[in-house]
Scaffold this motif. Sequence first.
Motif, PDB file in Angstrom:
ATOM      1  N   ALA A  52       7.119 -34.827   3.252  1.00 41.75           N
ATOM      2  CA  ALA A  52       6.675 -34.613   4.271  1.00 41.75           C
ATOM      3  C   ALA A  52       5.852 -35.690   4.566  1.00 41.75           C
ATOM      4  O   ALA A  52       5.374 -36.392   5.568  1.00 41.75           O
ATOM      5  CB  ALA A  52       7.930 -34.787   5.039  1.00 41.75           C
ATOM      6  N   TRP A  53       5.098 -34.727   4.154  1.00 38.89           N
ATOM      7  CA  TRP A  53       3.071 -35.196   5.193  1.00 38.89           C
ATOM      8  C   TRP A  53       2.931 -36.387   4.567  1.00 38.89           C
ATOM      9  O   TRP A  53       2.161 -37.264   5.195  1.00 38.89           O
ATOM     10  CB  TRP A  53       2.464 -33.809   4.298  1.00 38.89           C
ATOM     11  CG  TRP A  53       1.484 -34.007   5.961  1.00 38.89           C
ATOM     12  CD1 TRP A  53       0.561 -33.997   6.635  1.00 38.89           C
ATOM     13  CD2 TRP A  53       0.008 -34.690   4.478  1.00 38.89           C
ATOM     14  NE1 TRP A  53      -0.703 -34.170   6.827  1.00 38.89           N
ATOM     15  CE2 TRP A  53      -1.299 -34.683   5.363  1.00 38.89           C
ATOM     16  CE3 TRP A  53      -0.400 -35.226   3.732  1.00 38.89           C
ATOM     17  CZ2 TRP A  53      -2.141 -35.262   5.473  1.00 38.89           C
ATOM     18  CZ3 TRP A  53      -0.745 -35.891   3.044  1.00 38.89           C
ATOM     19  CH2 TRP A  53      -2.091 -35.981   4.075  1.00 38.89           C
ATOM     20  N   THR A  54       2.770 -36.373   3.425  1.00 33.51           N
ATOM     21  CA  THR A  54       3.318 -38.010   3.409  1.00 33.51           C
ATOM     22  C   THR A  54       3.046 -38.943   3.658  1.00 33.51           C
ATOM     23  O   THR A  54       2.182 -39.921   3.869  1.00 33.51           O
ATOM     24  CB  THR A  54       2.394 -38.166   1.441  1.00 33.51           C
ATOM     25  OG1 THR A  54       4.361 -38.135   0.955  1.00 33.51           O
ATOM     26  CG2 THR A  54       2.129 -36.470   0.789  1.00 33.51           C
ATOM     27  N   GLU A  55       4.708 -38.772   3.698  1.00 36.59           N
ATOM     28  CA  GLU A  55       5.142 -39.841   4.907  1.00 36.59           C
ATOM     29  C   GLU A  55       4.961 -40.237   6.163  1.00 36.59           C
ATOM     30  O   GLU A  55       4.455 -41.248   6.734  1.00 36.59           O
ATOM     31  CB  GLU A  55       7.097 -39.560   5.125  1.00 36.59           C
ATOM     32  CG  GLU A  55       7.612 -40.427   6.231  1.00 36.59           C
ATOM     33  CD  GLU A  55       8.865 -40.332   5.936  1.00 36.59           C
ATOM     34  OE1 GLU A  55       9.410 -41.336   6.434  1.00 36.59           O
ATOM     35  OE2 GLU A  55       9.351 -39.101   5.548  1.00 36.59           O
ATOM     36  N   ALA A  56       4.156 -39.317   6.857  1.00 34.33           N
ATOM     37  CA  ALA A  56       3.945 -38.527   8.105  1.00 34.33           C
ATOM     38  C   ALA A  56       2.289 -39.646   7.768  1.00 34.33           C
ATOM     39  O   ALA A  56       2.120 -40.179   8.533  1.00 34.33           O
ATOM     40  CB  ALA A  56       4.238 -37.728   8.557  1.00 34.33           C
ATOM     41  N   PHE A  58       1.257 -41.295   5.310  1.00 36.98           N
ATOM     42  CA  PHE A  58       1.418 -42.810   5.307  1.00 36.98           C
ATOM     43  C   PHE A  58       1.795 -44.008   6.592  1.00 36.98           C
ATOM     44  O   PHE A  58       0.883 -44.850   6.528  1.00 36.98           O
ATOM     45  CB  PHE A  58       2.244 -43.349   4.730  1.00 36.98           C
ATOM     46  CG  PHE A  58       2.971 -45.202   3.845  1.00 36.98           C
ATOM     47  CD1 PHE A  58       1.658 -45.232   3.554  1.00 36.98           C
ATOM     48  CD2 PHE A  58       4.118 -44.997   4.270  1.00 36.98           C
ATOM     49  CE1 PHE A  58       2.126 -47.144   3.653  1.00 36.98           C
ATOM     50  CE2 PHE A  58       4.230 -46.478   4.685  1.00 36.98           C
ATOM     51  CZ  PHE A  58       4.008 -47.004   3.529  1.00 36.98           C
ATOM     52  N   ARG A  59       2.492 -43.087   7.452  1.00 37.88           N
ATOM     53  CA  ARG A  59       3.688 -44.282   8.834  1.00 37.88           C
ATOM     54  C   ARG A  59       2.006 -44.547   9.559  1.00 37.88           C
ATOM     55  O   ARG A  59       1.574 -44.927  10.555  1.00 37.88           O
ATOM     56  CB  ARG A  59       4.271 -43.439  10.016  1.00 37.88           C
ATOM     57  CG  ARG A  59       5.901 -43.890   8.704  1.00 37.88           C
ATOM     58  CD  ARG A  59       6.796 -43.173   8.865  1.00 37.88           C
ATOM     59  NE  ARG A  59       7.812 -43.006   8.200  1.00 37.88           N
ATOM     60  CZ  ARG A  59       8.883 -44.153   8.475  1.00 37.88           C
ATOM     61  NH1 ARG A  59       8.862 -44.867   9.244  1.00 37.88           N
ATOM     62  NH2 ARG A  59       9.888 -44.254   7.474  1.00 37.88           N
ATOM     63  N   ARG A  60       1.168 -43.405   9.665  1.00 39.71           N
ATOM     64  CA  ARG A  60       0.176 -43.341  10.713  1.00 39.71           C
ATOM     65  C   ARG A  60      -1.094 -44.106  10.492  1.00 39.71           C
ATOM     66  O   ARG A  60      -1.699 -44.615  11.163  1.00 39.71           O
ATOM     67  CB  ARG A  60      -0.291 -41.933  11.149  1.00 39.71           C
ATOM     68  CG  ARG A  60      -1.258 -41.600  12.359  1.00 39.71           C
ATOM     69  CD  ARG A  60      -1.624 -40.344  12.457  1.00 39.71           C
ATOM     70  NE  ARG A  60      -2.116 -39.152  11.026  1.00 39.71           N
ATOM     71  CZ  ARG A  60      -1.042 -37.745  10.770  1.00 39.71           C
ATOM     72  NH1 ARG A  60      -0.255 -38.300  11.101  1.00 39.71           N
ATOM     73  NH2 ARG A  60      -1.783 -37.617   9.428  1.00 39.71           N
ATOM     74  N   THR A  61      -1.585 -44.315   8.941  1.00 38.54           N
ATOM     75  CA  THR A  61      -2.461 -44.898   8.746  1.00 38.54           C
ATOM     76  C   THR A  61      -2.390 -45.843   7.338  1.00 38.54           C
ATOM     77  O   THR A  61      -3.316 -46.630   7.536  1.00 38.54           O
ATOM     78  CB  THR A  61      -3.284 -43.861   7.857  1.00 38.54           C
ATOM     79  OG1 THR A  61      -2.853 -43.239   6.429  1.00 38.54           O
ATOM     80  CG2 THR A  61      -3.842 -42.782   8.333  1.00 38.54           C
ATOM     81  N   GLY A  62      -1.632 -46.172   7.269  1.00 37.12           N
ATOM     82  CA  GLY A  62      -0.777 -47.084   5.975  1.00 37.12           C
ATOM     83  C   GLY A  62      -1.564 -46.479   4.587  1.00 37.12           C
ATOM     84  O   GLY A  62      -1.949 -47.578   3.666  1.00 37.12           O
ATOM     85  N   HIS A  63      -1.876 -45.428   4.378  1.00 38.93           N
ATOM     86  CA  HIS A  63      -2.658 -45.332   3.143  1.00 38.93           C
ATOM     87  C   HIS A  63      -1.046 -44.393   2.366  1.00 38.93           C
ATOM     88  O   HIS A  63      -0.476 -44.041   3.022  1.00 38.93           O
ATOM     89  CB  HIS A  63      -3.636 -43.702   3.331  1.00 38.93           C
ATOM     90  CG  HIS A  63      -4.199 -43.929   4.407  1.00 38.93           C
ATOM     91  ND1 HIS A  63      -5.718 -43.069   4.433  1.00 38.93           N
ATOM     92  CD2 HIS A  63      -5.271 -45.476   5.002  1.00 38.93           C
ATOM     93  CE1 HIS A  63      -6.515 -43.499   5.355  1.00 38.93           C
ATOM     94  NE2 HIS A  63      -6.721 -44.640   5.392  1.00 38.93           N
TER      95      HIS A  63
END
Length: 92
Positions: A52-56, A58-63
Amino acid sequence: MGLTRRFRELIWTLKLHEANGISVHVACATRESGCRAVPEGAEDLCVDDAEAWTEAHFRRTGHRRYLFFECYTKQWDPPGDVDPRTIEGVTT
């Protein structure tokens, strides 16, 4: 089956200790920006929370790339008919 070794005249097996579960350490691995972000205030996460943290992030940074380190506990167990607490020099 796990790794086995002889100790104190018994065959011991190194097994996953299920009761402790698995914890995950996660960090952003995006090289272009040198991000290396980690979840704030949470060093040990369950797998769902790490994802869930990686999804958030990713959505915030595109990383898109993340390092996942899974941590779990293993212990040496004697044969099933032997109580390890009865063996001199063995701790629990």
